[in-house]
Write a protein that holds these residues in place. Structure first.
Motif, PDB file in Angstrom:
ATOM      1  N   CYS A 192      83.842  65.842  28.830  1.00  0.00           N
ATOM      2  CA  CYS A 192      83.284  66.395  30.068  1.00  0.00           C
ATOM      3  C   CYS A 192      81.797  66.104  30.272  1.00  0.00           C
ATOM      4  N   LEU A 193      81.115  65.657  29.225  1.00  0.00           N
ATOM      5  CA  LEU A 193      79.718  65.264  29.401  1.00  0.00           C
ATOM      6  C   LEU A 193      79.593  63.811  29.851  1.00  0.00           C
ATOM      7  N   ILE A 253      71.305  63.472  31.424  1.00  0.00           N
ATOM      8  CA  ILE A 253      70.429  63.523  32.595  1.00  0.00           C
ATOM      9  C   ILE A 253      71.268  63.751  33.855  1.00  0.00           C
ATOM     10  N   GLU A 254      72.385  63.033  33.953  1.00  0.00           N
ATOM     11  CA  GLU A 254      73.270  63.173  35.104  1.00  0.00           C
ATOM     12  C   GLU A 254      73.948  64.542  35.120  1.00  0.00           C
ATOM     13  N   PHE A 255      74.290  65.034  33.942  1.00  0.00           N
ATOM     14  CA  PHE A 255      74.889  66.365  33.823  1.00  0.00           C
ATOM     15  C   PHE A 255      73.935  67.429  34.357  1.00  0.00           C
ATOM     16  N   GLU A 256      72.682  67.352  33.978  1.00  0.00           N
ATOM     17  CA  GLU A 256      71.689  68.316  34.452  1.00  0.00           C
ATOM     18  C   GLU A 256      71.491  68.196  35.954  1.00  0.00           C
ATOM     19  N   ALA A 257      71.454  66.959  36.461  1.00  0.00           N
ATOM     20  CA  ALA A 257      71.249  66.752  37.894  1.00  0.00           C
ATOM     21  C   ALA A 257      72.398  67.306  38.723  1.00  0.00           C
ATOM     22  N   GLU A 258      73.592  67.355  38.138  1.00  0.00           N
ATOM     23  CA  GLU A 258      74.756  67.861  38.861  1.00  0.00           C
ATOM     24  C   GLU A 258      74.822  69.385  38.856  1.00  0.00           C
ATOM     25  N   GLY A 259      73.962  70.009  38.061  1.00  0.00           N
ATOM     26  CA  GLY A 259      73.963  71.470  38.013  1.00  0.00           C
ATOM     27  C   GLY A 259      74.571  72.037  36.755  1.00  0.00           C
ATOM     28  N   GLY A 260      74.617  71.225  35.680  1.00  0.00           N
ATOM     29  CA  GLY A 260      75.109  71.719  34.402  1.00  0.00           C
ATOM     30  C   GLY A 260      76.583  72.055  34.429  1.00  0.00           C
ATOM     31  N   GLY A 338      94.261  63.305  34.070  1.00  0.00           N
ATOM     32  CA  GLY A 338      92.996  63.983  33.856  1.00  0.00           C
ATOM     33  C   GLY A 338      92.193  64.071  35.142  1.00  0.00           C
ATOM     34  N   THR A 339      91.432  65.138  35.265  1.00  0.00           N
ATOM     35  CA  THR A 339      90.598  65.336  36.458  1.00  0.00           C
ATOM     36  C   THR A 339      89.117  65.373  36.086  1.00  0.00           C
ATOM     37  N   ILE A 340      88.785  64.807  34.916  1.00  0.00           N
ATOM     38  CA  ILE A 340      87.407  64.762  34.456  1.00  0.00           C
ATOM     39  C   ILE A 340      86.896  63.325  34.501  1.00  0.00           C
ATOM     40  N   GLY A 341      85.652  63.132  34.132  1.00  0.00           N
ATOM     41  CA  GLY A 341      85.038  61.815  34.228  1.00  0.00           C
ATOM     42  C   GLY A 341      84.326  61.631  35.551  1.00  0.00           C
ATOM     43  N   ARG A 342      83.747  60.470  35.753  1.00  0.00           N
ATOM     44  CA  ARG A 342      82.984  60.211  36.982  1.00  0.00           C
ATOM     45  C   ARG A 342      83.933  59.891  38.122  1.00  0.00           C
TER      46      ARG A 342
END
Length: 379
Positions: A192-193, A253-260, A338-342
């Protein structure tokens, strides 16, 4: 053209994460060591770890390597493990313990239902000597979420250390280390990260972790030796996956930008809702009842209106640049998406359109795949 991966990992990554892997850095380069230090700090922050309460240790290899590192390093010779099982990954934890010569018992329930806390507590009461309790947070076999906080309360009452496989949940399902009373939480870079595969990580409660030093049954997977090296000079004991860690730095960095966690969960839930509505319209039935289903991965039953060739179904979707996942459920023919990933809801609309085309090509009538009328059923 590249395939979109509708899988639980490895999964689709952003172009920026891929780009980060094009940079060559030595394992002792100060710039690389700085990324390692930052990654360790950020992982603790994602889990809400109190200052000094937990340690973050990176370990080369997949998530299974991380689980084996914890079991082999942190359960003493006199220890005894109870594993709560409702899928393949709980069984894998048990198999690892047996291979290591660790005394292990299990509480196993149906794959269609969450782990039963009462059964777990009864097992801990009924047999003496347990020191550790293992549980899978999101069991990737089905996508079911297990009651982690309840497991933590039981572990605390019974005086055992909780080991959590959070492979498919960390970063997209809230996990409070203090509330869950977790002694060890294990996950990996390619879930998920949204990093690339190549390393796992362990968040270890300092008190239990330091007390277990000297128990290691492996040289390469000695978690304490790995941690001491990282603490001493920031370096891995053996060759680190440098490019993968650089990619993971960008992924965070992208994870934080998306709102954690909240932001990522919101996107994954939107993906899941798009998938669920579309698959039901096509006539597919989910394996799990809706109240047990996470937004990580979903198991779908094979159509039973006529014989279904999954390999053909998979290949035809792959030709159209969509990659799904085979099933892992015991006693039921399923596949997984799966519904995760980019990925975003528009990607799932494209997958659903391709699925309709493939079904028609295979001779199925979308919307009439099942003999029974129920939209959803459990095993």
């Amino acid at each position: 053209m590249r395939n979109l991966l509708f899988t639980p990992g490895p999964l689709t990554t952003s172009d920026e994460v891929k780009q980060a892997m094009l940079r060559d850095l030595g394992s002792r380069d100060p710039a690389f060591l700085g990324v390692v230090r930052e990654v360790r700090c950020k992982l603790l922050a994602i889990a809400g770890a109190a200052q000094g309460e937990y340690e973050a240790i990176l370990m080369q290899g997949s998530g299974t390597f991380g689980i084996e590192a914890v079991l082999s390093s942190c359960i003493p010779a006199s220890g005894k493990l109870l594993v709560a099982i409702n899928g393949a990954y709980g069984r894998r934890m048990t198999d690892i313990a047996r291979r290591l010569g660790i005394a292990v018992a299990k509480v196993e329930g149906p794959e269609s239902l969450p782990v039963n806390p009462e059964a777990v507590e009864k097992a801990l009461e009924g047999e003496a000597g347990f020191t550790h309790l293992g549980v899978i947070h999101c069991e990737t076999t089905t996508g079911i979420l297990n009651p982690l906080d309840e497991m933590g309360k039981i572990a605390q009452r019974r005086g055992v250390c909780l080991i959590v496989d959070a492979m498919s949940s960390f970063g997209a399902v809230p996990l409070d280390l203090e509330k869950s009373n977790a002694g060890y939480v294990v996950s990996s870079s390619n879930k998920c990260l949204e990093g690339a595969p190549g390393f796992s990580f362990v968040l270890a409660r300092r008190k239990e972790f330091l007390a277990a030093e000297g128990a290691a049954r492996s040289l390469a997977l000695d978690l304490h030796a790995q941690w001491r090296g990282l603490e001493r000079d920031g370096q891995f004991r053996f060759t680190p996956p440098t490019h993968v860690i650089l990619a993971f730095g960008q992924a965070l960095i992208e994870f934080e930008a998306e709102g954690g966690v909240a932001g990522r969960a919101a996107r994954y839930k939107a993906n899941r809702e798009t998938l669920r509505a579309g698959m039901r319209d096509l006539g597919f039935r989910e394996y799990l009842a809706p109240e047990h289903q996470s937004h990580i991965i979903t198991s779908y039953r094979y159509p039973d209106a006529r014989p279904f060739d999954f390999e053909q179904f998979y290949a035809k979707l792959s030709e159209r640049r969509f990659t799904i996942y085979p099933g892992k459920v015991t006693g039921a023919d399923c596949f997984r998406i799966g519904t995760i990933g980019r990925l975003f809801p528009e990607d799932f609309k494209a997958l659903l359109a391709a699925t309709a085309d493939v079904l028609a090509e295979m001779g199925f009538e979308p919307g009439r795949l099942m003999k029974e009328a129920e939209a959803c059923a459990t095993a």
